[in-house]
Design an enzyme around this catalytic site. Sequence first.
Site, PDB file in Angstrom:
ATOM      1  N   GLY A  63      22.166  28.937  21.162  1.00 19.74           N
ATOM      2  CA  GLY A  63      21.621  29.331  19.779  1.00 19.74           C
ATOM      3  C   GLY A  63      22.750  29.077  18.814  1.00 19.74           C
ATOM      4  N   CYS A  64      24.004  29.519  19.172  1.00 24.29           N
ATOM      5  CA  CYS A  64      25.126  29.171  18.020  1.00 24.29           C
ATOM      6  C   CYS A  64      25.438  27.759  17.975  1.00 24.29           C
ATOM      7  CB  CYS A  64      26.211  30.040  18.748  1.00 24.29           C
ATOM      8  SG  CYS A  64      26.046  31.795  19.114  1.00 24.29           S
TER       9      CYS A  64
END
Length: 161
Positions: A48-49
């Site tokens: 996600g990052c």
Amino acid sequence: MTLSIGDKIPDITIKTNGPRGPQDLSTGDFFAGKRVVLFAVPGAFTPGCSNTHMPGFVVRADEILAKGVDDLACLAVNDAFVMDAWQKDQNAEAITMLADGNADFTKAIGMDMDATGGGMGIRSLRYALIAFDGVVEYVGVDTERGVVDKSSAATVLDYLS
């Protein structure tokens, strides 16, 4: 205590990667006398990052800096070497990478989470903040796993407009 609007950023020593490797950086000095956008991620190189959160700031860095922001920074509970490698991987040269390897800053502002169940130890919540001269103007925390909303580059830009 969770950091809120109007709070002063605490002065904690974290790390950044300089020309000779990791070096100490005082958050008090880093935030002093300027407007800073800081976004924090649970972990460098995590899906996600790397696929959502960081790319939004990479693509919109110039727009954010054009809004009177002196420094755009990313913080994670990782070491300075990992943050440096992630910066290169993400083409994030316009973003100052901050390593809070022991989660000292993250804990001091109440943005820590226990990710030991997933083998990741103590990590940072996903958040973004805007501070002027070390005083928080905006803070947005995403608490739902995998959601990048209150801490996104678009939300930060909306606030700055």
